[in-house]
Every structure is written in C-alpha cells, then in structure tokens.
Write an enzyme that holds these catalytic residues in place. Structure first.
Site: not given
Ligand code: NAI
Ligand code: MG
Length: 510
Positions: A289, A323, A420, A268, A272, A215
């Site tokens: 991660e 990250c 972050e 995020s 996680g 996804k």
């Molecule tokens: P997010 O964690 O919501 O999105 C990451 C992925 O998870 C996307 O594919 C999203 O559709 C999916 N997702 C969202 N809610 C979910 C759920 N309940 N169950 C399963 N999958 C789900 O991250 P977002 O909102 O785009 O960014 C928020 C913050 O997270 C950023 O500002 C940053 O600080 C952090 N982040 C960290 C990342 C990393 O590489 N560790 C990558 C992206 C964001």
C-alpha cells in the site's frame, strides 16, 4: 533549505501573493468573526512514557542484541521522548523464530473460535486504554489529539472487533472453499497512522491463524510497544505477535528473512519497489500500500460550503500525512472564483499548533525530514511558476510546522501536481467538462483514491466508473470503516486491507 525555513516557519512573515481570481469583485468574503477564538484546552499528559522501550519477542520485552537504541522525539517540541531499541538482523531472526514456534505450536492449530476470543479481548482492552494511547500517539507523532482520540483509536478498536468476528467464520467468507492460514507474516508500517496501520495489519493476520513480526516506523514506535503490553495483558500466547523496532535496515532484514511467508508493507513507493524486487522469486506473498496523488473533483452543482469543508478535511487532515489525501483539487471553471475564495477564508481560521490542544486542527509535521521534503516540493512549485497562498496563522517557535497552503496556476507537468507531497499543501486546477476532469484526475502514476462533489447521483456513478482509483468518496472524504476494503492501483500498490477482501492476503484457499 534555509529559504524554505524562512518562508514556512517564521510566524510574522507576510503570506505569499494571493491569486488574482480571489480579487474578483462580487464575491463576498466569509466572515468567521470571533466565533473561532478559543481558549487553550490542553489534554492532560498524565501518561507514562518509559525512558526506554525494548523489543517485544516471544511474549517478553527484551534488550536488542545490538545493544543500541535511537531517540524518538516529540515533533511539536523537538524534545526527546524515549529511547527505542534498534533491532539488527539477529534480533529479526529471534523474532521470526518466536513467530514460527507460536505458529507451529499454538496459533496455527487453534480453532477460529478461540482465536476470536483473544481478538475480542484485545479490542476491548484497546477501548479501555484509548485515552492513554491517543495521548501517546499525539506526543510521538504530532497529530492533533482530536484526531488520535476521535478517529484513530476508535478505528483501531473497530478493526480488532471486526476481524475478531471473522475468525470463526472463514469458511462462510469463502463459500465452497476452505481457508487455511499461511504462516508467519512480516509487516512493515509507516508513521502517519501508527496504531491504525498496526491494527489493519495485525488483526486480519491473527484472525486467519497466522503469526506476526511487526516493524513500526522509526519516528512513531512508542504506541506499538504499548500495544505489545496489551497483547501481554490479554494473555495472547507468546510469539503470536512480535514487535521489532528499528530503521529501514531492520525492515529490510525482515523482508529478506527466509522463514517469512508473507510481507505486508505500507509506506513510500520507492521502498515498496525495493521490497517487490527483494521478494521476487522467493515464494513470499506480498501486498503493498504505497503513495497517492488523489484528485477531488468539484462540479459546479455541488453544495460549495459543504464541499470546501470536505476538501479542507481531505488535505489538511493529519497534516496531509495521508496516502489518500485529496492533494489535487479540480474545480469546474464556472465556480472557480467562489471556491477559491471560500477555501482561502476557511483556511485562515484553521488552528495550527499544540497537537495536545483539543481545539487544534493541524498539528506538527512528523519529522524534520518530512518537513524538509514538503518545503523542497513547495519551493519547486514556486520556482516552476505556480502561485502560493499560505494561511497567515502564527506558528509555535519550536517544533516542525507547515502552514496550510494551496497553489493556483498549476499545470499537469509541475512537480507539485505529480509527486506526493504528504503535507498540508493543495494544488488547485480547473476543468470545463466532466470528461476533462476524468482525464486530469487519471493523469497520474498513482491510483489510490479520488473524490467527487456534485448534487447529481447520476454524475457520481458515471464518474466513479471512469476514475482509476481504489477508493472513491462522493460528497465526503477520508472516511474509513473496517468493513470497507482499501487499496490502490498502478504505483499505489496492490492487495486490499479492510473488509472481507482484507482476509484474502492472509489465507490459502483450497
Ligand atoms: P518509508 O517508506 O521509508 O518508511 C515506511 C516504513 O518502511 C518504515 O517503517 C521504514 O523503517 C521502513 N523501511 C524503510 N526502508 C526500508 C527497506 N529498504 N526495507 C524495508 N523497510 C523499509 O517512508 P518515509 O521515508 O518515512 O517517507 C517518505 C515518503 O513516503 C513520504 O514523504 C510520503 O510521500 C511517503 N509515505 C507514504 C506512506 C503511505 O501511507 N503510503 C506512509 C509514509 C510515507
Ligand atoms: Mg516521534
């Protein structure tokens, strides 16, 4: 939010106050002169972006059962790029069924040697289509073309090549044990390195004999669907990789599906934690991660110019959407004024703008939501009393942009030192002794990465052994290689991707 937009977006606005430390006499300003002026050098955009992207299930592109689509925009122009299928729980179920059928019928039984051939073929096809993929990655996600072209795509191909090599050698990877595949892996990835995260997840899973439902993130789904075309063209058996696009709900449906054996997630910390709670007690395996708040430690004996270049790369690379970004800079007090001055002078030369221009250093922020998050945190820094420096560079009129920035006068309790930011914003702090540097660096709920800058190898070894971080760079930063494991401690998650360690989440050892 209005206030943030005024501070961070208006091109003509005078930058915020410059730190007192910068005004000390005796430190010559670096004159970069006109050597940094370039003419515009836009990459050609002669790639085909489809009007609409469907789901990739069972080797075919299929319409979503919901009949619904959402828009993906180009964050540098705010213009719509394509409509993306919105998968619902029924689509997720079809994808998992297709993956199970492929696992039971073909992929789970195939010899490692045969699996390796497919992975080598996919790696070569990614190389052949690297330019097209890099342009699409830049258009959909906002990262500079020089990064998608020179960093992301070579690493994407390298990951497939690397894990192709392991496919027929799993018993050598784990001597004395036999490695068995797990089954169907559900993989959820973020928007900061869309193709690279897909490669990090898909390549080891397939090498070990598992099938996949992936996804992508909602703002950056396009390149994943072009990767699906490569899987089709490579003749990968139907259902070995399925790609379902959608928002958080789609990811949640994948996590909750009863016929998934393993979940791998990058994103995020909040999501996680939700995923960890959802799979608890289900028997599904999990790797996470998550975020980071890395410290870059600059000792007084470090080569300062080289270190400043590395620090700039550490935080402004990919707009700080990393990250493992070095978002906290800890400088030894004796060199603080020089370092700050060099940092400021070098930051003034960074080129922010059109991500498709080959000379752009900092591209567009991935989405309006992410820009709002960055602005909110930066505002909190100003409100809590830290001092903000922003590069005075001009910004384009439309699109999502943020000036490269740093804060001084930051204390460990400020939100900008703890949370972050995921944007091009550095928090600068000082230390007097190595012990104090270690204590400050480890004073975070995260533990993904760290950096050390010093002329002394012995200091590197001593400090690296005391830093609580999964990846530690010395006299460099943000360097990746498929042979090297990557992952964190504490709230940065668990499990490793890359290297031999990256096979472990995808095998049962007997
Ligand atoms: P997010 O964690 O919501 O999105 C990451 C992925 O998870 C996307 O594919 C999203 O559709 C999916 N997702 C969202 N809610 C979910 C759920 N309940 N169950 C399963 N999958 C789900 O991250 P977002 O909102 O785009 O960014 C928020 C913050 O997270 C950023 O500002 C940053 O600080 C952090 N982040 C960290 C990342 C990393 O590489 N560790 C990558 C992206 C964001
Ligand atoms: Mg987009």
């Amino acid at each position: 939010m209005k206030k943030s937009a005024a501070i961070h977006k208006a091109p003509q606005k005078k930058p915020a106050a410059v730190s007192v430390a910068l005004d000390q006499p005796g430190i010559p300003a670096l004159d970069f002169g006109s050597a940094w002026e370039y003419s515009a050098a836009p990459e050609s955009t002669s790639v085909t972006v489809q009007d609409r992207y469907e789901l990739f299930i069972g080797g075919k592109f299929v319409r979503p059962k919901s009949g619904r689509y959402f828009q993906s925009v180009n964050p540098a122009t705010e213009k719509p790029l394509a409509r993306i299928a919105q998968a619902n729980a029924a689509d997720v179920d079809s994808a998992v069924k297709a993956a199970r059928k492929a696992y039971d019928g073909v992929w789970g039984k195939m010899s490692g040697r045969e699996r390796g051939k497919y992975l080598f073929r996919i790696a070569r096809m990614i190389q052949e289509r690297a330019r097209e993929l890099a342009i699409l990655e830049t258009m959909d996600g906002g990262k500079p073309i020089k990064e998608s072209r020179d960093v992301d795509l070579p690493l994407v191909a390298a990951h497939f090549f690397y894990y192709a090599g392991w496919a027929d050698k799993l018993n050598y990877a784990f001597p004395g044990k036999s490695a068995r595949s797990i089954g169907v892996a559900g993989q959820i990835i973020p928007w900061n390195f869309p193709l690279m995260m897909a490669a990090w997840k898909i390549a080891p899973a397939l090498a070990c004999g598992n099938t996949v439902v992936l996804k992508p993130a909602e703002t950056t789904s396009i390149t994943a669907m072009h990767l699906a075309q490569i899987f089709q063209d490579a003749g990968l058996p139907d259902g070995v990789v399925n790609i379902i696009t959608g928002v958080g709900r789609t990811g949640a449906a994948l996590v909750e599906h009863p016929d998934i054996d393993k979940i791998a997630f990058t994103g995020s910390t909040d999501v996680g934690k939700k995923i960890a709670a959802a799979v608890a007690g289900s028997g599904k395996r999990l790797t996470l991660e998550l975020g980071g708040k890395a410290a870059n430690i600059l000792m007084e004996d470090a080569p300062i110019n080289q270190a400043v270049e590395g620090i700039i790369n550490g935080i402004f690379f990919n707009q700080g959407h990393v990250c493992c970004a070095g978002s906290r800079l800890l400088v030894e007090e004796s060199v603080y004024p020089q370092v700050l001055r060099r940092l400021r002078d070098r930051m003034r030369t960074l080129r922010v703008g059109d991500p498709l221009d080959k000379n752009t250093d900092i591209g567009a922020i991935n989405s309006r939501e992410q820009l709002n998050r960055i602005c909110e945190l930066v505002d909190s820094g100003v409100e809590e009393g830290a001092e903000l420096f922003q590069s005075p560079c001009a910004l384009p009129g439309s699109g999502y942009w943020f000036r490269p920035s740093f804060f001084t006068g930051v204390t460990a309790s400020h939100r900008i030192a703890r949370e972050e930011i995921f944007g091009p914003v550095l928090s600068v702090m000082t230390f007097r002794t190595p012990a104090e540097a270690i204590e400050r660096a480890n004073n975070t709920c995260y533990g993904l990465s760290a950096g050390i800058w010093t002329d002394k190898g012995s200091k590197i070894f001593k400090m690296a052994s005391q830093l609580k971080a999964g990846v530690i760079w010395a006299n460099t930063y943000n360097k990746f290689d498929p042979t090297s494991p990557f992952g964190g401690y504490k709230e940065s998650g668990f499990g490793r991707e890359g290297g031999l360690h990256g096979l472990l989440p995808y095998v049962v050892l007997e």
